[in-house]
Design a protein around this motif. Structure first.
Motif, PDB file in Angstrom:
ATOM      1  N   PRO A  22      -7.187  -2.059   5.578  1.00 60.46           N
ATOM      2  CA  PRO A  22      -6.123  -1.145   5.158  1.00 60.46           C
ATOM      3  C   PRO A  22      -5.447  -1.533   3.853  1.00 60.46           C
ATOM      4  N   LEU A  23      -5.116  -2.810   3.706  1.00 56.20           N
ATOM      5  CA  LEU A  23      -4.426  -3.206   2.482  1.00 56.20           C
ATOM      6  C   LEU A  23      -5.304  -3.026   1.266  1.00 56.20           C
ATOM      7  N   LEU A  24      -6.596  -3.197   1.471  1.00 57.07           N
ATOM      8  CA  LEU A  24      -7.519  -3.029   0.361  1.00 57.07           C
ATOM      9  C   LEU A  24      -7.459  -1.588  -0.129  1.00 57.07           C
ATOM     10  N   ASN A  25      -7.528  -0.646   0.824  1.00 49.61           N
ATOM     11  CA  ASN A  25      -7.461   0.768   0.436  1.00 49.61           C
ATOM     12  C   ASN A  25      -6.173   1.077  -0.294  1.00 49.61           C
ATOM     13  N   ILE A  26      -5.088   0.639   0.298  1.00 52.78           N
ATOM     14  CA  ILE A  26      -3.785   0.968  -0.275  1.00 52.78           C
ATOM     15  C   ILE A  26      -3.622   0.324  -1.641  1.00 52.78           C
ATOM     16  N   SER A  27      -4.016  -0.930  -1.747  1.00 51.23           N
ATOM     17  CA  SER A  27      -3.807  -1.603  -3.024  1.00 51.23           C
ATOM     18  C   SER A  27      -4.648  -0.958  -4.109  1.00 51.23           C
ATOM     19  N   PHE A  28      -5.838  -0.503  -3.764  1.00 53.82           N
ATOM     20  CA  PHE A  28      -6.662   0.168  -4.749  1.00 53.82           C
ATOM     21  C   PHE A  28      -6.020   1.448  -5.245  1.00 53.82           C
ATOM     22  N   GLN A  29      -5.487   2.213  -4.296  1.00 55.30           N
ATOM     23  CA  GLN A  29      -4.851   3.476  -4.699  1.00 55.30           C
ATOM     24  C   GLN A  29      -3.668   3.198  -5.596  1.00 55.30           C
ATOM     25  N   MET A  30      -2.879   2.243  -5.179  1.00 54.68           N
ATOM     26  CA  MET A  30      -1.690   1.920  -5.960  1.00 54.68           C
ATOM     27  C   MET A  30      -2.093   1.428  -7.332  1.00 54.68           C
TER      28      MET A  30
END
Lengths: 328, 188
Positions: free
Chosen positions: B64-72
């Motif tokens: 999850p953090l990977l997805n979010i950090s990429f988007q951000m």
């Protein structure tokens, strides 16, 4: 609290440029008592203590020598380490404690085979020598022989199954190899041992998310929620982000056009409160960012990121809920 | 796409190294940022210029953090007229400097959105020596990640001196990565 005390101590230390010997001693003692890993600092400020000012330390000298030695090895100052070892060896010949340092010294010089032999001999003398066991595991890990590291760590845990650090390390080794269900098992042991530790729940939820599939996402959702219940006050963004991503992933799965199997799709669409949790996560994250002193650029990025992960309603979920958002 | 050279801006390179030094006991990873205007398939011999980096994690990155950090990161980059050019990663061990499975996996996902994404694996041995750029560039050819033989360059040839000086002075790095940011939002 101890973090701030430590920072204050360190600031005083740096201000004195290491010339205040009493302060150096105090710093080293603090690090010893709180098991902090600050090897560079300990080496720098410990070096004069064991060299020029050794006589002023009295009996504390031996403990400090050992501490500085290990710190020196950790920061690759082999000269300093050798000096410490020779002083200790002179005072305590044939000491098993000194032998441990000599073995660590071999490790620092990348002489893993030699070090491993020493540890194996230690274990022959005393099969419960946890230091030797742990070092062998670390050597295996350093050599990227993860299979061996896992095997040794499992052997260790059969005897010392309450060692939480060991379970964490085993979980990490499994994660590195993509063996997520094995890692799950480790986390379950950890959660049994420390059911109040909300960080564990968050990490476990992240693992379940990575494993994928509706059941795991459901579990992730529950564990994130529980973590937030346990600690609703500060430093919760990681959990909120996780909840955001999880609800979004569930919504994606439930969407029949996403390519997921029909079974997965319908299972996902039965997941409860997805849209509500998603909204709650977004609201809370926005609030947390606004209340914090995060930089403007980041604050501007947040809404766009949040909208990437927005779920207004579950696809095919029937009536859109008008209930208030709940976390349960 | 064909092997691209990569040129590092001084600040970008330093931030990357300091991120590694701050977490010597774990693997670290982050994103490479390049100016948005640099084109891909028609780029000339100078290849990608990495002007900044975004440190992400200092533990094994999970879902999850990977997805979010990429988007951000994407939003962050586009706000500064930059784009994500690739990933950098450093292993926790000294000698393991080939592209790791995790890096390859993340890199392949990045290629799906941007075809000329690269992976820069930091070479911990070279980091110690400090004489040359401490890492290797990997590009994807025919679905496999291969080390690129194209040259790595620094924008400022003398910049390699700086890490050596910093290490000699034992400067304490304080680089905040995304993982730390989730704990303390004011950290950037």
């Amino acid at each position: 609290m101890s973090a701030t005390n430590f920072e204050l101590l360190r600031a005083r230390l740096e201000a004195s440029s290491g010339k205040d010997i009493k302060l150096n001693r105090e710093f080293l003692k603090y690090v010893r008592e709180h098991h902090i890993r600050e090897s560079t600092l300990v080496s720098i400020y410990g070096a004069p203590l064991v060299d020029k000012y050794a006589s002023s330390l009295g009996d504390e000298l031996w403990v400090v020598l050992e501490q500085v030695c290990i710190a020196a090895l950790d920061s690759q100052d082999l000269k300093l380490a050798d000096m410490c070892i020779s002083k200790l060896d002179a005072k305590f010949p044939n000491s098993s404690r000194v032998r441990r340092l000599q073995a660590l010294r071999m490790e620092a010089a990348v002489r893993y085979d030699d070090a491993d032999l020493v540890y194996q001999r230690m274990l022959l003398d005393d099969p419960t020598n946890t230091f030797a066991m742990k070092r062998r595991i670390t050597i295996a890990r350093e050599r990227r022989d993860l299979t061996r590291a896992v095997q040794l760590l499992n052997e260790y845990l059969t005897v010392f199954m309450s060692d939480t650090e060991a379970w964490l390390e085993l979980a990490d080794l499994y994660i590195q190899q993509g063996m997520y269900s094995n890692a799950s098992f480790c986390f379950e042991e950890l959660l049994l041992a420390s059911p109040q530790n909300c960080h564990l729940y968050v990490k476990y939820a992240e693992l379940r998310f990575t494993m994928g599939g509706v059941e795991n996402l459901e579990l992730a959702k529950k564990y994130y929620s529980f973590a937030l219940e346990l600690n609703p006050d500060k430093n919760t963004n990681r959990a909120w982000f996780g909840l955001l991503a999880t609800t979004h992933a569930l919504a994606l799965l439930a969407d029949p056009s996403s390519g997921a199997s029909k079974k997965a799709s319908s299972a996902a669409s039965e997941s409860k409160y997805v849209a509500e949790m998603n909204k709650l996560a977004r609201t809370q994250l926005t609030k947390n960012y606004e209340n914090s002193s995060a930089t403007t650029t980041l604050k501007e990025c947040l809404p766009k990121t949040l909208s990437d992960f927005t779920v207004d309603r579950m696809p095919d979920s029937g009536s859109s809920s008008s209930k208030d958002a709940k976390t349960r | 796409m064909s092997s691209a050279a990569i040129t590092f801006g001084t600040e970008a390179y330093l931030k990357m190294l300091l991120h590694c030094c701050q977490h010597p006991a774990t693997s670290v990873c982050g994103l490479l940022l390049a100016p948005a205007s640099s084109t891909d398939s028609t780029s000339n011999e100078s290849g990608v210029t990495c002007v900044d980096v975004l440190p992400l994690f200092h533990s094994s990155p999970l879902g999850p953090l990977l997805n979010i950090s990429f988007q951000m990161a994407e939003h962050f980059a586009s706000q500064r007229s930059q784009k994500i050019a690739g990933l950098y990663m450093a292993s926790e061990t000294l000698e393991d400097n080939e592209i790791s499975t995790v890096a390859a996996r993340i890199g392949s996902q990045m290629i799906a959105t941007q075809a000329d994404s690269v992976v820069f694996m930091i070479d911990n041995m070279k980091l110690r020596r400090g004489d040359e750029i401490a890492g290797s560039l990997y590009v994807q050819k025919a679905g496999k990640w291969q080390r690129s033989s194209a040259p790595l360059m620094m924008e400022d040839g003398h910049a390699l001196e700086i890490p050596k000086q910093l290490f000699n002075q034992r400067v304490r790095p304080h680089i905040v990565d995304f993982e730390e940011h989730t704990e303390r939002p004011e950290a950037d």
